[in-house]
Write a protein that holds these residues in place. Structure first.
Motif, PDB file in Angstrom:
ATOM      1  N   ASN A   1      -4.671   4.918  -1.988  1.00 30.35           N
ATOM      2  CA  ASN A   1      -5.868   5.451  -1.323  1.00 30.35           C
ATOM      3  C   ASN A   1      -6.496   6.584  -2.132  1.00 30.35           C
ATOM      4  OD1 ASN A   1      -5.905   4.121   1.504  1.00 30.35           O
ATOM      5  ND2 ASN A   1      -3.765   4.750   1.224  1.00 30.35           N
TER       6      ASN A   1
ATOM      7  N   ASP B   1     -11.934   0.307   2.292  1.00 35.38           N
ATOM      8  CA  ASP B   1     -10.941   0.520   3.351  1.00 35.38           C
ATOM      9  C   ASP B   1     -11.619   0.773   4.692  1.00 35.38           C
ATOM     10  OD1 ASP B   1      -8.439   0.844   4.439  1.00 35.38           O
ATOM     11  OD2 ASP B   1      -7.936   2.661   3.327  1.00 35.38           O
TER      12      ASP B   1
ATOM     13  N   LYS C   1     -11.148  -4.388   3.323  1.00 29.64           N
ATOM     14  CA  LYS C   1     -10.012  -4.214   4.235  1.00 29.64           C
ATOM     15  C   LYS C   1     -10.568  -3.996   5.626  1.00 29.64           C
ATOM     16  CE  LYS C   1      -5.924  -2.574   3.335  1.00 29.64           C
ATOM     17  NZ  LYS C   1      -4.810  -1.662   2.954  1.00 29.64           N
TER      18      LYS C   1
ATOM     19  N   GLU D   1       0.851  -1.185   0.000  1.00 32.40           N
ATOM     20  CA  GLU D   1       0.000   0.000   0.000  1.00 32.40           C
ATOM     21  C   GLU D   1       0.889   1.239   0.000  1.00 32.40           C
ATOM     22  OE1 GLU D   1      -2.839   0.391   3.230  1.00 32.40           O
ATOM     23  OE2 GLU D   1      -3.635   2.261   2.396  1.00 32.40           O
TER      24      GLU D   1
ATOM     25  N   GLU E   1      -8.132   2.087  -2.997  1.00 29.47           N
ATOM     26  CA  GLU E   1      -8.810   1.925  -1.710  1.00 29.47           C
ATOM     27  C   GLU E   1      -9.719   3.118  -1.445  1.00 29.47           C
ATOM     28  OE1 GLU E   1      -6.222   1.020   1.538  1.00 29.47           O
ATOM     29  OE2 GLU E   1      -5.193  -0.593   0.458  1.00 29.47           O
TER      30      GLU E   1
HETATM   31 MG    MG Z   1      -5.743   2.401   2.915  1.00 31.54          MG
END
Ligand code: MG
Ligand code: C2E
Ligand code: MG
Ligand code: MG
Length: 285
Positions: free
Chosen positions: A120, A182, A203, A59, A152
């Motif tokens: 993200n 997320d 997630k 990530e 995400e």
């Molecule tokens: Mg994240």
């Protein structure tokens, strides 16, 4: 001013709050120039397959090397960038860097399987009309398969999302980009609502894995995670867990059927070369 009383008096009597507000204003004004000057950088935290312990990707987590304040985490400046709209160019920069990085891992490390990258997205980026085209352009320019990218989006950003908001995500998903939900479990989304969202990965928020730091784990936490995993799998969603800090947690989560893990137990976020080393060690031995 005196008439608007209470709130103000309270604020004036709190020098720390004043100092925080001054810093916040200063950081907000400094943001655009910081992007031009190249003060942002990205750390990568490995995503590990729980079944065999192999590194599958990472990530991307953005940081700001501020000339006076040192390294600032995203919680200090992402909300400010969202407020001013700078998140759109900043987010595009993060995406471009991350895609380029994933391409370079793949070139240097063909033995380890195609390493993927997670990026993200802020809610403001979702509503920005250029999202899909920018993503297509970046993938093409950098030569990365859409399958190697995961975007995400937080659960709270998609709560109550209408079709207009979901449309760009659907198009990205059709291209082969994975969409991950997320911080799952921190919002209050209707579980049945999941079917409507173009997501392929849940997630699970760190708050769920906290109860598993000790062995034996908290039985209620175990039950909840077990339920979420079975629901996710029945909807064809993969489950990634964040905040794995101990081997006991990793083992419990593996037994519960979680697919992928991320956390300090494996590695803290670090420079991109670190991921290359971890994945390589993994492939060789
Ligand atoms: Mg994240
Ligand atoms: P997130 O997406 O939920 O990212 C995971 C956060 O948990 C990261 O914090 C990571 O450093 C931290 N973490 C990872 N493993 C562990 C662990 O084992 N224990 C504990 N206690 N923490 C762990 P970080 O880097 O401070 O990022 C915070 C949030 O900022 C991220 O939460 C994400 O929502 C946001 N963010 C980061 N980069 C970007 C970006 O490029 N764009 C946008 N829009 N948001 C970003
Ligand atoms: Mg998260
Ligand atoms: Mg989180």
């Amino acid at each position: 001013r005196a008439k608007s009383a209470g709130g103000n008096r309270f604020e004036l009597a709190d020098p720390e709050a004043d100092a925080r507000a001054i810093t916040r204003n200063g950081l907000t004004t400094a943001l655009p120039a910081a992007l031009d000057r190249g003060e942002f950088f990205i750390e990568y935290q490995p995503l590990v397959h729980l079944g065999d312990g192999s590194v599958r990707g990472a990530e991307a987590l953005v940081r700001w090397l501020h000339p006076q304040h040192g390294v600032l985490g995203p919680d200090r400046f992402i909300p400010l960038a969202e407020h001013t709209g700078l998140i759109v160019p900043l987010g595009r920069w993060v995406l471009e860097q991350s895609v380029r990085q994933a391409r370079s891992w793949q070139e240097r490390n063909s033995d380890a399987g195609p390493l993927r990258v997670n990026v993200n997205l802020s809610p403001c980026q979702l509503t920005h009309p250029g999202l899909v085209q920018d993503t297509v352009d970046i993938l093409e320019r950098e030569g990365l398969d859409a399958q190697a990218l995961c975007l995400e989006v937080t659960e709270s950003a998609l709560i109550g999302a209408d079709d207009d908001l979901l449309k760009p995500l659907r198009r990205l998903a059709e291209m082969g980009v994975d969409i991950a939900l997320d911080d799952f479990g921190t919002g209050y989304s209707n579980l049945a609502n999941l079917r409507r969202l173009p997501v392929s990965i849940l997630k699970l928020d760190r708050s769920f894995t906290r109860g598993m730091q000790q062995f034996p784990a908290d039985p209620v936490d175990l039950k909840i995670v077990e339920g979420i995993v079975s629901l996710a799998h029945s909807l064809d969603l993969a489950v990634t867990v964040e905040g794995v800090e101990t081997g006991a947690q990793a083992e419990q989560l593996r037994i519960l059927g979680c697919d992928t893990a991320q956390g300090w137990y494996y590695a803290r976020p670090g420079p991109p070369e670190r991921l290359h080393e971890l994945a390589l060690v993994d492939a060789v031995g």
